[in-house]
Design a protein around this motif. Structure first.
Motif, mmCIF file in Angstrom:
data_model
loop_
_atom_site.group_PDB
_atom_site.id
_atom_site.type_symbol
_atom_site.label_atom_id
_atom_site.label_comp_id
_atom_site.label_asym_id
_atom_site.label_seq_id
_atom_site.Cartn_x
_atom_site.Cartn_y
_atom_site.Cartn_z
ATOM 1 N N THR A 51 0.851 4.742 -2.648
ATOM 2 C CA THR A 51 0.767 5.473 -2.307
ATOM 3 C C THR A 51 1.360 6.851 -2.567
ATOM 4 O O THR A 51 1.358 7.448 -3.027
ATOM 5 C CB THR A 51 0.072 5.252 -0.896
ATOM 6 O OG1 THR A 51 -0.593 4.181 -0.661
ATOM 7 C CG2 THR A 51 -1.295 6.767 -0.204
ATOM 8 N N ASP A 76 1.214 -1.391 0.229
ATOM 9 C CA ASP A 76 -0.060 -0.218 0.366
ATOM 10 C C ASP A 76 0.897 1.284 0.038
ATOM 11 O O ASP A 76 0.941 1.701 -0.398
ATOM 12 C CB ASP A 76 -0.904 -0.139 1.002
ATOM 13 C CG ASP A 76 -2.417 -1.068 1.224
ATOM 14 O OD1 ASP A 76 -2.572 -1.597 0.151
ATOM 15 O OD2 ASP A 76 -2.658 -0.952 1.823
ATOM 16 N N CYS A 77 1.953 1.316 0.774
ATOM 17 C CA CYS A 77 2.922 2.104 0.922
ATOM 18 C C CYS A 77 3.768 2.589 -0.041
ATOM 19 O O CYS A 77 3.836 4.025 -1.070
ATOM 20 C CB CYS A 77 4.085 1.841 2.235
ATOM 21 S SG CYS A 77 3.864 2.364 3.835
ATOM 22 N N ASP A 95 -6.752 6.581 2.341
ATOM 23 C CA ASP A 95 -7.696 6.413 0.995
ATOM 24 C C ASP A 95 -7.199 5.508 0.219
ATOM 25 O O ASP A 95 -8.225 4.675 -0.783
ATOM 26 C CB ASP A 95 -6.823 8.397 0.421
ATOM 27 C CG ASP A 95 -7.944 9.009 0.824
ATOM 28 O OD1 ASP A 95 -8.308 9.181 2.078
ATOM 29 O OD2 ASP A 95 -7.279 10.595 1.083
ATOM 30 N N VAL A 96 -5.850 5.278 -0.488
ATOM 31 C CA VAL A 96 -5.617 4.141 -0.946
ATOM 32 C C VAL A 96 -6.180 2.218 -1.151
ATOM 33 O O VAL A 96 -6.625 2.406 -1.530
ATOM 34 C CB VAL A 96 -4.239 4.007 -1.489
ATOM 35 C CG1 VAL A 96 -3.241 2.873 -2.632
ATOM 36 C CG2 VAL A 96 -3.654 5.151 -1.921
ATOM 37 N N TYR A 144 -3.799 9.802 3.319
ATOM 38 C CA TYR A 144 -3.098 9.309 2.094
ATOM 39 C C TYR A 144 -3.367 7.908 1.842
ATOM 40 O O TYR A 144 -3.508 6.863 0.745
ATOM 41 C CB TYR A 144 -1.434 10.015 1.903
ATOM 42 C CG TYR A 144 -2.258 11.339 1.174
ATOM 43 C CD1 TYR A 144 -3.058 11.645 0.057
ATOM 44 C CD2 TYR A 144 -1.322 12.222 1.784
ATOM 45 C CE1 TYR A 144 -3.297 13.121 0.115
ATOM 46 C CE2 TYR A 144 -1.821 13.535 1.444
ATOM 47 C CZ TYR A 144 -2.315 13.900 0.085
ATOM 48 O OH TYR A 144 -2.738 15.197 0.345
ATOM 49 N N LEU A 145 -2.840 6.450 2.768
ATOM 50 C CA LEU A 145 -2.865 5.341 2.894
ATOM 51 C C LEU A 145 -3.693 4.396 3.043
ATOM 52 O O LEU A 145 -4.451 4.114 2.063
ATOM 53 C CB LEU A 145 -1.646 4.760 4.263
ATOM 54 C CG LEU A 145 -0.658 4.371 3.960
ATOM 55 C CD1 LEU A 145 0.083 4.642 5.292
ATOM 56 C CD2 LEU A 145 -0.267 3.228 2.786
#
Ligand SMILES: *Cc1c(COP(=O)(O)O)cnc(C)c1O
Length: 352
Positions: free
Chosen positions: A95, A91-92, A233-234, A230-231
């Protein structure tokens, strides 16, 4: 034109073997914990109301986020959890590494980083470790689209001091710097204390190594509120319900039992230090690992032949067929008894 032209083609990560053999095996190849998790997990499972399985789990894994925040003295919006740190790291990458400049990480490090970069079509460059397998922070003072550092590093076990990590974070205010601390509990110094000072620093950790919980898949990231938002959101654009209910509930019990956690870590560290003495006596060379594994080489015996020999004795260690490290073995620290069997078999191998 074939449909195959439209396939996202990838070369997947190769995990360590999960051998299926009869009888006793000694599994020192994937850095799992040799001891079970806290017995509090048994209570949680015995009391689990299976009617709850009809329902979707808590969408933000809030109880687990809350206990992690409490454990580290953070705000809940500074913590993100996922299905193991592999999920969190993926995920990181998705993102934070959406630029055109290359993401940078060492040539010898966790071999999933280049796999994610390839899979997500993220440009990247690897930076060679020095001859002692150490990261030189000055090498990370250059243009990039993001930085990933495993600290302590895997599979080398080398640990960068906190001021070196801070130097890299400070030198890269325009990039997100991810510090993968899968092994930090075993004696390295965590950079968690820096997250209030730097909004571009994200720390990733896991329950898989130091908490005996690899099978339940729990990992997490800590950083400033904006990074975590932000993480999320993804993550919520792919799959809202990643953490299952039992993992969340058991994870809380694991997180809360700090006494058990400390005992686990201190047992493994004691066995690691004894293993260093034994392996040194056997003539191996290795760095001063602050992890739950040792990355060893021998001037007289080949790593591959020892690897193959140990396998015939149902002892599994890890060999990486890669430049610079193909004469090394990564040996996970097991129980005292498992390590005794290993040392005995190494002696047998050497006396053959
Ligand atoms: C083991 C490991 C991970 C992945 O752990 P999970 O089981 O997915 O939490 C991530 N990074 C490093 C460096 C590791 O060694």
């Amino acid at each position: 034109m074939s449909w195959e032209e439209n396939v996202r083609k990838v070369v997947p990560y190769t995990p360590g073997d999960q051998p299926k053999v009869e009888g006793r095996i000694i599994k020192l190849n994937t850095n799992e914990c040799p001891y079970p998790p806290t017995p509090k997990v048994r209570e949680v499972l015995d009391n689990f109301d299976i009617d709850r399985m009809r329902l979707y789990p808590n969408v933000t894994a809030a109880p687990l986020v809350k206990s992690l925040a409490l454990f580290y003295g953070l705000k809940e919006n500074q913590v993100f959890v996922g299905v193991g740190s592999d999920d969190v790291l993926a995920d990181c990458f998705l993102t934070f590494f959406h630029g055109n400049k290359p993401v940078i990480f060492p040539d010898i490090t966790y071999s999933f980083y280049d796999v994610w970069a390839e899979c997500f079509r993220i440009p990247y460059e690897t930076i060679p470790l020095d001859d002692n397998f150490c990261v030189n922070p000055a090498d990370y003072h250059r243009e990039n689209g993001g930085v990933v550092i495993a600290n302590p590093n895997a599979p080398t076990g080398e640990n960068l001091p906190l001021d070196a990590i801070e130097d890299i974070v400070k030198a890269n205010p325009d990039s997100v710097v991810i510090v993968d601390e899968a092994y930090a509990d075993f004696g390295g110094e965590s950079a968690l204390k820096l997250i209030d000072k730097y909004d571009n620093l994200l720390i990733v950790q896991t329950f898989s190594k130091s908490r005996g919980f690899a099978g339940m898949r729990i990992g997490y990231a800590c950083g400033c509120e904006k990074l975590i938002k932000y993480l999320n959101d993804v993550k919520f654009s792919i799959n809202s319900y990643t953490m299952n209910q039992t993992a969340i509930d058991c994870g809380v019990a694991v997180c809360e039992d700090t006494a058990y956690f400390k005992e686990l870590v201190s047992k493994i560290v004691a066995t690691r230090e004894r293993s260093k003495r034994e392996l040194k006596e056997l003539g191996f060379r290795f760095g001063d690992s602050k992890t739950n594994f040792l990355f060893v080489t021998h001037d007289k015996f080949s790593a591959v032949s020892l690897f193959e020999y140990l396998k015939t004795k149902n002892i599994y260690v890890r060999h990486f067929n890669k430049p610079r490290i193909d004469n090394y073995l990564r040996i996970t620290i097991g129980t005292e008894e498992e390590m005794d069997v290993l040392f005995e078999e190494i002696r047998n191998f050497m006396n053959k």
